[in-house]
Motif scaffolding. Sequence first.
Motif, PDB file in Angstrom:
ATOM      1  N   LYS A  32     -19.151   2.124   3.338  1.00 48.82           N
ATOM      2  CA  LYS A  32     -18.320   3.029   2.641  1.00 48.82           C
ATOM      3  C   LYS A  32     -16.448   2.964   2.873  1.00 48.82           C
ATOM      4  CE  LYS A  32     -19.015   7.758   4.674  1.00 48.82           C
ATOM      5  NZ  LYS A  32     -19.554   9.120   3.878  1.00 48.82           N
ATOM      6  N   THR A  33     -15.737   2.849   1.565  1.00 44.57           N
ATOM      7  CA  THR A  33     -14.058   2.730   2.043  1.00 44.57           C
ATOM      8  C   THR A  33     -14.055   3.691   3.413  1.00 44.57           C
ATOM      9  OG1 THR A  33     -13.122   3.372   0.517  1.00 44.57           O
ATOM     10  CG2 THR A  33     -13.956   1.220  -0.015  1.00 44.57           C
ATOM     11  N   ASN A  34     -14.223   5.047   3.499  1.00 41.80           N
ATOM     12  CA  ASN A  34     -13.904   6.064   4.096  1.00 41.80           C
ATOM     13  C   ASN A  34     -14.607   6.466   5.050  1.00 41.80           C
ATOM     14  OD1 ASN A  34     -15.337   6.779   3.034  1.00 41.80           O
ATOM     15  ND2 ASN A  34     -14.673   9.165   2.478  1.00 41.80           N
ATOM     16  N   GLN A  52      -4.337 -11.047   1.850  1.00 43.29           N
ATOM     17  CA  GLN A  52      -3.155 -10.408   2.231  1.00 43.29           C
ATOM     18  C   GLN A  52      -2.210 -11.188   2.537  1.00 43.29           C
ATOM     19  OE1 GLN A  52      -3.321  -5.993   2.114  1.00 43.29           O
ATOM     20  NE2 GLN A  52      -2.245  -5.610   0.445  1.00 43.29           N
ATOM     21  N   LEU A  53      -2.158 -10.962   3.543  1.00 41.66           N
ATOM     22  CA  LEU A  53      -0.752 -11.123   4.538  1.00 41.66           C
ATOM     23  C   LEU A  53      -0.430 -12.996   3.848  1.00 41.66           C
ATOM     24  CD1 LEU A  53      -1.045  -9.369   7.551  1.00 41.66           C
ATOM     25  CD2 LEU A  53       0.829  -9.244   6.047  1.00 41.66           C
ATOM     26  N   ALA A  54      -1.541 -13.531   3.321  1.00 43.86           N
ATOM     27  CA  ALA A  54      -1.392 -15.175   2.536  1.00 43.86           C
ATOM     28  C   ALA A  54      -0.633 -15.176   1.252  1.00 43.86           C
ATOM     29  CB  ALA A  54      -2.124 -15.913   3.068  1.00 43.86           C
ATOM     30  N   GLY A  55      -0.891 -13.838   0.766  1.00 45.56           N
ATOM     31  CA  GLY A  55      -0.216 -14.153  -0.948  1.00 45.56           C
ATOM     32  C   GLY A  55      -1.918 -13.498  -1.837  1.00 45.56           C
ATOM     33  N   GLY A  56      -2.744 -13.499  -0.957  1.00 47.06           N
ATOM     34  CA  GLY A  56      -4.350 -12.806  -2.136  1.00 47.06           C
ATOM     35  C   GLY A  56      -3.834 -11.325  -2.009  1.00 47.06           C
ATOM     36  N   PRO A  57      -5.384 -11.447  -2.721  1.00 44.27           N
ATOM     37  CA  PRO A  57      -5.451  -9.684  -3.281  1.00 44.27           C
ATOM     38  C   PRO A  57      -5.383  -8.847  -2.095  1.00 44.27           C
ATOM     39  CG  PRO A  57      -7.104 -11.288  -3.841  1.00 44.27           C
ATOM     40  CD  PRO A  57      -6.415 -11.630  -3.399  1.00 44.27           C
ATOM     41  N   GLY A  58      -4.938  -7.827  -1.854  1.00 47.10           N
ATOM     42  CA  GLY A  58      -5.727  -7.224  -1.368  1.00 47.10           C
ATOM     43  C   GLY A  58      -6.368  -6.067  -1.665  1.00 47.10           C
ATOM     44  N   TYR A  59      -8.118  -5.432  -1.085  1.00 44.06           N
ATOM     45  CA  TYR A  59      -8.681  -5.065  -1.592  1.00 44.06           C
ATOM     46  C   TYR A  59      -9.301  -3.743  -0.683  1.00 44.06           C
ATOM     47  CZ  TYR A  59     -11.647  -8.296   0.898  1.00 44.06           C
ATOM     48  OH  TYR A  59     -11.754  -9.001   1.940  1.00 44.06           O
ATOM     49  N   GLN A  60      -9.843  -2.292  -1.135  1.00 46.33           N
ATOM     50  CA  GLN A  60     -10.825  -1.631   0.149  1.00 46.33           C
ATOM     51  C   GLN A  60     -11.634  -2.417   1.043  1.00 46.33           C
ATOM     52  OE1 GLN A  60     -11.000   1.786  -2.584  1.00 46.33           O
ATOM     53  NE2 GLN A  60      -9.294   2.343  -1.326  1.00 46.33           N
ATOM     54  N   VAL A  61     -11.887  -2.445   1.848  1.00 40.45           N
ATOM     55  CA  VAL A  61     -13.306  -2.932   2.168  1.00 40.45           C
ATOM     56  C   VAL A  61     -13.875  -1.453   3.042  1.00 40.45           C
ATOM     57  CG1 VAL A  61     -13.707  -4.013   5.148  1.00 40.45           C
ATOM     58  CG2 VAL A  61     -11.606  -4.509   4.022  1.00 40.45           C
ATOM     59  N   GLU A  62     -15.533  -1.658   2.771  1.00 35.25           N
ATOM     60  CA  GLU A  62     -16.228  -0.832   2.327  1.00 35.25           C
ATOM     61  C   GLU A  62     -16.505  -1.184   4.064  1.00 35.25           C
ATOM     62  OE1 GLU A  62     -19.178  -0.967  -0.815  1.00 35.25           O
ATOM     63  OE2 GLU A  62     -20.029  -2.707   0.558  1.00 35.25           O
ATOM     64  N   LEU A  63     -16.859   0.133   4.842  1.00 36.70           N
ATOM     65  CA  LEU A  63     -17.096  -0.006   6.401  1.00 36.70           C
ATOM     66  C   LEU A  63     -18.288   0.725   6.795  1.00 36.70           C
ATOM     67  CD1 LEU A  63     -12.912   0.618   6.782  1.00 36.70           C
ATOM     68  CD2 LEU A  63     -14.343  -1.269   7.198  1.00 36.70           C
ATOM     69  N   GLY A  64     -18.357   0.760   8.247  1.00 28.53           N
ATOM     70  CA  GLY A  64     -19.864   1.404   8.779  1.00 28.53           C
ATOM     71  C   GLY A  64     -20.703  -0.075   9.120  1.00 28.53           C
TER      72      GLY A  64
END
Length: 331
Positions: free
Chosen positions: A30-32, A140-152
């Motif tokens: 989950k992202t959080n 993202q820092l290279a100009g690509g899309p950002g997204y929420q990373v699933e973690l756990g």
Amino acid sequence: MVRLHILIIAVLTISSAIIFMPYLVSARLKTNYYAKTCPTVETIVRNVVNQKIQQSRITIAAVLRLFFHDCFVEGCDASVIIASTQGNTAERDHPDNLSLAGDGFDTVIKAKVAIDAIPSCKNKVSCADILAIATRDVIQLAGGPGYQVELGRLDGLTSKASNVEGNLPEPTFNLDRLNTMFASHGLNQADMIALSAAHTLGAAHCAKFSKRLYNFSPKNPVDPTLSKTYAAQLQQTCPKNVDPGTITLLDPTTPNTFDNVYFKNLQKGMGLFTSDQVLFTDKRSKGTVNLWASNSKAFQTAFVNAMIKLGRVGVKTGKNGNIRRDCGAFN
């Protein structure tokens, strides 16, 4: 990325065990995930990534490639970061991984140290999750899309060089072999094409594609799917008997930017690897290349979806993993 000889029928036969596995484990991600245990984890990783990029631009491609090589072998469990010991030759020392740039490993290791320097976060965040976050950040820092990373994710308990053999895509793969390999990880053809666009960043050794320039076939020494102009440029950079350490950019047009120019290059016969150019020469994938070459937003959406799916592959949970104190060594 992979050398797997699996028949389609075999993949279908074991689909319940492999193809759908990423979707089963995703329910545990989950992202959080660190909202209570280490709420600043993503900020910490982003700061380390920023610092590393300022020191070396190679960090961007290095982290991205490290994530791919990790997930495709033992799943996304940071097993590729483990250093070899006297009793074990780890993944990172397999010949297919020796070209992984040290900046990728260093980014994850430094981020882990920075996270564990905060008492409330110490030993709470896995190296596998740090790598997943850092990968999103470099894109993202290279100009690509950002997204929420699933973690756990937990860190893996195994890292053997022998497990790498046949599990990373090869530059000579045709569409069928690419599709078969990606399907074994729950990724379809569209995912494979989107993820191949990671070759908009980074570089490759001449030996990985030199056959296309000099020994393609008796009738055509130079691969006819290569643009003649591009082939001539590559021959200047990579002459016969070139130094094995010589490299050339994967994307000669916008090498430091994550964008859809990768697909525009394929349309011009400027795919460096056979496995790149085949995406345009094979009519089964050509339409997707043309679509994403003309529609950056559609490509970015597909890439994000594919990255999220890739991040679910082989996730370790429960007794199958732990949180390493040192990303480069087992506890």
